[in-house]
Design a protein around this motif. Structure first.
Motif, short mmCIF file in Angstrom:
data_model
loop_
_atom_site.label_atom_id
_atom_site.label_comp_id
_atom_site.label_asym_id
_atom_site.label_seq_id
_atom_site.Cartn_x
_atom_site.Cartn_y
_atom_site.Cartn_z
N CYS A 1 -34.90 20.59 33.54
CA CYS A 1 -35.64 20.72 32.29
C CYS A 1 -37.14 20.79 32.56
O CYS A 1 -37.86 21.58 31.93
N SER B 1 -39.42 24.01 31.67
CA SER B 1 -40.57 23.88 30.78
C SER B 1 -41.83 24.43 31.44
O SER B 1 -42.63 25.14 30.82
N PRO C 1 -41.41 22.55 20.57
CA PRO C 1 -40.02 22.46 20.10
C PRO C 1 -39.00 22.82 21.17
O PRO C 1 -37.88 22.29 21.18
N ILE C 2 -39.38 23.71 22.10
CA ILE C 2 -38.46 24.07 23.18
C ILE C 2 -38.24 22.87 24.10
O ILE C 2 -37.12 22.57 24.50
N TRP D 1 -38.62 19.71 23.30
CA TRP D 1 -37.84 18.72 22.56
C TRP D 1 -36.35 19.07 22.58
O TRP D 1 -35.49 18.20 22.75
N THR D 2 -36.04 20.35 22.41
CA THR D 2 -34.64 20.77 22.42
C THR D 2 -34.00 20.52 23.78
O THR D 2 -32.87 20.01 23.86
N LEU E 1 -33.59 16.64 24.16
CA LEU E 1 -32.49 16.09 23.36
C LEU E 1 -31.14 16.54 23.90
O LEU E 1 -30.17 15.78 23.87
N SER E 2 -31.08 17.75 24.40
CA SER E 2 -29.84 18.23 25.00
C SER E 2 -29.48 17.41 26.23
O SER E 2 -28.30 17.06 26.44
#
Length: 202
Positions: free
Chosen positions: A26, A30, A185-186, A188-189, A192-193
């Protein structure tokens, strides 16, 4: 050592290693997305300046052909250059002669004035741009600047190139605050995933 462990600790190690791998993935994703968005903004900025440079080149051709005087060409350059705004007017072109005199600016009152000693956040940006263009023909300069309608300086990049035949350099700048807003938001997604996968695996 793992042979002597019960199945539960083994599964715990497997899940932990998987989660660490997901977190690293991740983070890398990012970073790559942010870098790609930054590169796209740089390409956009360079494209805008290149179009303006081509316009100046056509005006220079007309001067060389005797179709207009250099003063007429500069007047047309300013008129067309000031019309090439973008990002709801926050993006604009600028041009400065190698003598330090402003040739193109969104505020017509600045034209004809030497602004090389203007200090922004402790930096003489015009001087840095000129030095970069003279050294390499172009420069990509990161700095912080106050966006119209705001009070706090935000991240921005400036790109400037030499304009042959006019003894000046021209460029534009692009704000980078929207990149963080689009990336948030990317991230965060993804986060959370990762958490969801961890909970499910647990």
């Amino acid at each position: 050592m793992l042979r002597n462990m019960a199945i539960a600790p083994k599964l715990g190690i497997l899940v932990g290693a998987t989660l660490i791998g997901l977190c690293v993935a991740c983070g890398i994703a990012s970073y790559l997305m942010k870098q790609e968005m930054f590169n796209a903004r740089v390409d956009q900025t360079k494209a805008i300046v290149t179009v303006a440079k081509n316009m100046a080149g056509e005006l220079k051709r007309q001067v060389d052909a005797g179709e207009m005087t250099k003063d007429q060409a500069m007047a047309m350059f300013r008129k067309l250059g000031n019309a090439m705004t973008y990002d709801n007017g926050s993006g604009y072109l600028f041009a400065t002669g190698y003598d330090g005199i402003t040739q193109l600016a969104p505020d017509p009152k600045q034209v004809g004035i030497n602004r090389m000693d203007v200090v922004t956040n402790g930096r003489k940006l015009s001087q840095e741009l000129m030095d970069g263009v003279r050294a390499k023909g172009e420069i990509l300069l990161p700095y912080e600047y106050v966006k119209p309608g705001q009070e706090t300086p935000i991240r921005k990049i400036g790109y400037a190139i030499a304009v042959p035949g006019f003894d000046m350099f021209m460029g534009t700048g692009a704000y980078l605050d929207d990149l963080d807003a689009k990336l948030r938001p990317i991230v965060w997604t993804l986060g959370l995933s990762t958490v969801g996968i961890g909970l499910f695996s647990g």
